[in-house]
Scaffold this motif. Structure first.
Motif, short mmCIF file in Angstrom:
data_model
loop_
_atom_site.label_atom_id
_atom_site.label_comp_id
_atom_site.label_asym_id
_atom_site.label_seq_id
_atom_site.Cartn_x
_atom_site.Cartn_y
_atom_site.Cartn_z
N ASN A 2 0.73 -1.20 -0.43
CA ASN A 2 -0.17 0.33 -0.06
C ASN A 2 0.85 1.21 -0.36
O ASN A 2 1.76 1.57 1.00
CB ASN A 2 -0.86 0.48 1.11
N ILE A 3 0.76 1.64 -0.80
CA ILE A 3 1.56 3.63 -1.50
C ILE A 3 0.09 4.09 -0.43
O ILE A 3 -0.71 4.52 -2.03
CB ILE A 3 2.47 3.43 -2.12
N LEU A 22 1.01 -1.59 -10.82
CA LEU A 22 1.88 -2.10 -9.52
C LEU A 22 1.94 -2.72 -7.86
O LEU A 22 2.59 -3.18 -7.38
CB LEU A 22 3.57 -1.89 -9.68
N ALA A 23 1.20 -1.53 -7.70
CA ALA A 23 0.36 -2.10 -6.06
C ALA A 23 -0.53 -1.00 -5.70
O ALA A 23 -0.98 -0.07 -6.67
CB ALA A 23 2.00 -0.42 -5.45
N ASN A 24 -0.95 -0.81 -4.66
CA ASN A 24 -2.60 0.02 -4.54
C ASN A 24 -1.68 0.95 -4.46
O ASN A 24 -1.38 1.58 -2.63
CB ASN A 24 -2.63 -1.10 -3.11
N MET A 66 -8.45 6.68 3.46
CA MET A 66 -7.09 6.15 3.22
C MET A 66 -6.50 4.91 4.30
O MET A 66 -6.91 4.62 4.92
CB MET A 66 -6.06 6.63 3.16
N PRO A 67 -5.51 3.46 3.50
CA PRO A 67 -5.86 2.16 3.72
C PRO A 67 -4.35 2.42 4.18
O PRO A 67 -3.43 3.89 4.10
CB PRO A 67 -5.89 1.15 2.39
N PRO A 68 -3.68 2.15 5.86
CA PRO A 68 -2.84 1.91 6.16
C PRO A 68 -1.70 1.91 4.93
O PRO A 68 -1.82 0.79 4.35
CB PRO A 68 -2.43 0.78 7.24
#
Ligand code: KPL
Length: 309
Positions: A2-3, A22-24, A66-68
């Motif tokens: 998670n970015i 490529l990432a969340n 926003m996610p951690p």
């Protein structure tokens, strides 16, 4: 992974779009026109070769959604660092890392104060990008990105470096970024304020003897302050290097000129202001940086007034 990317200007959007498959990735910012354009039509990126792509990105101005985050990337202007660092601290996982890729001095210190020195990473990037309008980005040119090693964070940093390289953003891990940060500072001190004062693209500084002399003097002063701190720049001759960068980016409008044209504050305090402050502390004269600092502060006030009218 998670970015969370703080900053929805040119650099935030560049890194966000490249990393998005490529990432969340979630981008956080407070520019309503940008957020609504990206939500409606996606981000249209013009690549260095002139081709275009559209990216669907997660953008928000609400920290609670926003996610951690495993990684927080700070790509806000340097005068917004303290606030962005507090926001990053709110969502960063205990084992996460917060990385500054901003211009100027003092960003790492502010980040470390808030997220803790064991989670704050100094980075630096030579990528070039400009916002063409809400939802439209020009990736002006590629340049390397460097992240400084941090004890205990090697695996996370390596994962981030691999991801950035996979995203087509050349990135390296280095033992210390001080030399690179001061090396970029000297370039920014030479190019940014003069282009902003005279409303010219970077290359124009090479063709006017007075502007060229001031550009060279500002870069040399910065190198002298760095030397007094025991920091060797990543190149031998600041005069030659600043001229090379002005040449390589001749058609670009510097980030400081873009700020002035928008009527926004600039990063002058973290660039020439920081050089002048360090110089005063170390007994190194910095009259050119001080003069550029004062002139840009005055220009900021009139530019903001003009835009308000
Ligand atoms: O980094 C830059 C900036 O505009 O901030 C330079 C190198 C001057 C390129 O425009």
């Amino acid at each position: 992974m998670n970015i969370a990317i703080f900053g929805v200007g040119a650099m935030g959007m560049l890194f966000g779009s490249r990393l998005s498959g490529l990432a969340n990735v979630t981008l956080f910012g407070n520019w309503p026109e940008q957020l609504s354009a990206v939500r409606r039509r996606g981000l249209v990126v013009t690549h260095p070769d002139g081709s275009k792509s559209v990216y669907c990105l997660n953008v928000t101005d609400d920290l609670n959604t926003m996610p951690p985050a495993d990684v927080a990337l700070l790509l806000v202007k340097s005068y917004q660092t303290s606030r962005a660092a507090r926001q990053a601290a709110n969502i960063l996982r205990p084992g996460g890392i917060a990385v500054t890729l901003q211009n100027g001095l003092g960003n790492l210190e502010k980040l470390a104060e808030t997220v803790g020195p064991e989670r704050a990473v100094q980075g630096i990037t030579a990528q070039g990008a400009a916002i063409l309008g809400p939802g439209r980005l020009r990736h002006a040119g590629h340049g390397p990105t460097y992240l400084a090693r941090l004890p205990g964070k090697e695996p996370q940093l390596q994962r981030l470096v691999d991801l950035l390289n996979q995203a087509g953003l050349e990135t390296h891990l280095v033992d210390s970024a001080d030399s690179l940060v001061w090396g970029k500072l000297a370039i920014n001190a030479g190019i940014n304020p003069l282009t902003a004062l005279f409303d010219v693209p970077n290359g124009a500084l090479l063709h006017n003897p007075t502007l060229r002399a001031v550009m060279t003097a500002a870069a040399r002063e910065t190198a002298e302050v760095a030397a007094a701190l025991g920091i060797t720049l990543p190149y031998d001759d600041p005069a030659r290097r600043v001229a090379e960068v002005a040449e390589a980016t001749a058609a670009n409008y510097s980030s400081m000129l873009q700020d002035i044209r928008r009527g926004s504050p600039t990063e002058i305090d973290a660039i020439c202001g920081a050089v002048a402050r360090y110089g005063a502390r170390l007994g190194v004269p910095t009259p050119v940086n001080r003069w550029l600092w004062q002139r840009i502060k005055r220009k900021e006030r009139t530019a903001t007034e003009k835009i308000r009218v």
